[in-house]
Design an enzyme around this catalytic site. Structure first.
Site, PDB file in Angstrom:
ATOM      1  N   GLY A  42       0.832  -1.196   0.000  1.00  0.00           N
ATOM      2  CA  GLY A  42       0.000   0.000   0.000  1.00  0.00           C
ATOM      3  C   GLY A  42       0.866   1.245   0.000  1.00  0.00           C
ATOM      4  O   GLY A  42       2.097   1.171   0.100  1.00  0.00           O
ATOM      5  N   LEU A  43       0.231   2.388  -0.105  1.00  0.00           N
ATOM      6  CA  LEU A  43       0.948   3.662  -0.115  1.00  0.00           C
ATOM      7  C   LEU A  43       1.701   3.892   1.193  1.00  0.00           C
ATOM      8  O   LEU A  43       1.372   3.283   2.221  1.00  0.00           O
ATOM      9  CB  LEU A  43      -0.039   4.811  -0.331  1.00  0.00           C
ATOM     10  CG  LEU A  43      -0.672   4.938  -1.717  1.00  0.00           C
ATOM     11  CD1 LEU A  43      -1.779   5.992  -1.690  1.00  0.00           C
ATOM     12  CD2 LEU A  43       0.372   5.290  -2.778  1.00  0.00           C
ATOM     13  N   SER A  46      -0.048   4.021   4.879  1.00  0.00           N
ATOM     14  CA  SER A  46      -1.372   3.410   4.744  1.00  0.00           C
ATOM     15  C   SER A  46      -1.670   2.422   5.873  1.00  0.00           C
ATOM     16  O   SER A  46      -2.775   1.895   5.959  1.00  0.00           O
ATOM     17  CB  SER A  46      -1.502   2.698   3.394  1.00  0.00           C
ATOM     18  OG  SER A  46      -0.529   1.675   3.264  1.00  0.00           O
ATOM     19  N   GLY A  47      -0.684   2.154   6.717  1.00  0.00           N
ATOM     20  CA  GLY A  47      -0.907   1.285   7.871  1.00  0.00           C
ATOM     21  C   GLY A  47      -0.248  -0.073   7.810  1.00  0.00           C
ATOM     22  O   GLY A  47      -0.478  -0.919   8.685  1.00  0.00           O
ATOM     23  N   LYS A  48       0.582  -0.314   6.823  1.00  0.00           N
ATOM     24  CA  LYS A  48       1.183  -1.639   6.632  1.00  0.00           C
ATOM     25  C   LYS A  48       1.984  -2.106   7.848  1.00  0.00           C
ATOM     26  O   LYS A  48       1.756  -3.198   8.376  1.00  0.00           O
ATOM     27  CB  LYS A  48       2.096  -1.617   5.397  1.00  0.00           C
ATOM     28  CG  LYS A  48       1.407  -1.223   4.114  1.00  0.00           C
ATOM     29  CD  LYS A  48       2.384  -1.146   2.956  1.00  0.00           C
ATOM     30  CE  LYS A  48       3.500  -0.124   3.144  1.00  0.00           C
ATOM     31  NZ  LYS A  48       2.987   1.271   3.270  1.00  0.00           N
ATOM     32  N   SER A  49       2.931  -1.294   8.276  1.00  0.00           N
ATOM     33  CA  SER A  49       3.800  -1.686   9.383  1.00  0.00           C
ATOM     34  C   SER A  49       3.031  -1.799  10.694  1.00  0.00           C
ATOM     35  O   SER A  49       3.255  -2.722  11.484  1.00  0.00           O
ATOM     36  CB  SER A  49       4.953  -0.682   9.535  1.00  0.00           C
ATOM     37  OG  SER A  49       5.830  -0.770   8.433  1.00  0.00           O
ATOM     38  N   SER A 116       6.139  -1.768  -1.980  1.00  0.00           N
ATOM     39  CA  SER A 116       6.210  -2.649  -3.163  1.00  0.00           C
ATOM     40  C   SER A 116       5.261  -2.149  -4.250  1.00  0.00           C
ATOM     41  O   SER A 116       4.271  -2.813  -4.559  1.00  0.00           O
ATOM     42  CB  SER A 116       5.913  -4.105  -2.789  1.00  0.00           C
ATOM     43  OG  SER A 116       4.775  -4.246  -1.979  1.00  0.00           O
TER      44      SER A 116
END
Length: 205
Positions: A42-43, A46-49, A116
């Protein structure tokens, strides 16, 4: 004694793949769960980590072996020599894919949190580890919301031209066409999102 099977991707004919006495299946049997790669994309912001680390805590509390590969963290060591141009981003994801593949062999639920941005790079990781071992989670969030969350100020610097190749501003992001799970992180809370990924993991694992 080593096997004559060439190491995957090897170009040196003198290299040989050393067979393992302790297999992935043996490790999975001991831990009581399959290893799998959960790929958060995601951008930036965006909350991935946040989700990956929250999920890791939950899995650890349940007695499962899990580890987060975080985009910023790996650039402190493994990928510190890479920039953010398209070629460097591709190499960054290639290295992470190879590392994740080793983690899977070690029987670990691997949680990868990486922008990614290019679909081709994510597809290569899926092909490397095997589709049955790959869960793609798209953290979907409008760029303006991501920008409002950005504590590092990278979006502002990118808009001012001080950061080149910044995804969402000066570099593209190719959203997954058919991810295994979409989390609308501008509307879903952290706990709700973690539960959604856990539910998917339990169905797949």
């Amino acid at each position: 004694m080593s096997s004559d099977k060439p190491a995957p991707g090897s170009i040196d004919p003198h290299l040989r793949w050393h067979p393992q006495q302790v297999t992935r299946a043996m490790r999975e049997a001991r831990s009581g769960h399959r290893s799998v790669l959960v790929w958060f994309t995601g951008l930036p912001s965006s909350g991935k980590s946040t989700l990956a680390h929250g999920l890791e805590e939950r899995l650890f509390a349940e007695g499962r072996s899990a580890y987060v590969l975080d985009g910023d963290n790996v650039r402190h060591g493994l990928c510190r020599d890479l920039g953010f141009a398209e070629k460097d981003r591709a190499e960054n994801i290639r290295r992470i894919g190879e590392l994740a593949n080793l983690f899977l062999d070690a029987g670990i639920i691997t949680l990868a949190a990486f922008i990614s941005p290019y679909a081709a790079d994510r597809r290569k990781v899926r092909e490397l580890v095997g589709a049955e071992n790959f869960i793609e989670v798209y953290c979907r969030c409008p760029v303006e919301v991501c920008e409002s969350r950005d504590e590092k100020g990278n979006y502002a610097r990118a808009r001012a031209g001080r950061i080149a190749h910044f995804t969402g501003i000066s570099a593209p992001y190719e959203a997954p066409a058919s991810p295994d799970l979409i989390l609308d992180t501008d509307r879903s809370g952290i706990e709700e999102s973690i539960v959604a990924v856990l539910s998917l993991l339990r169905r797949r694992n």
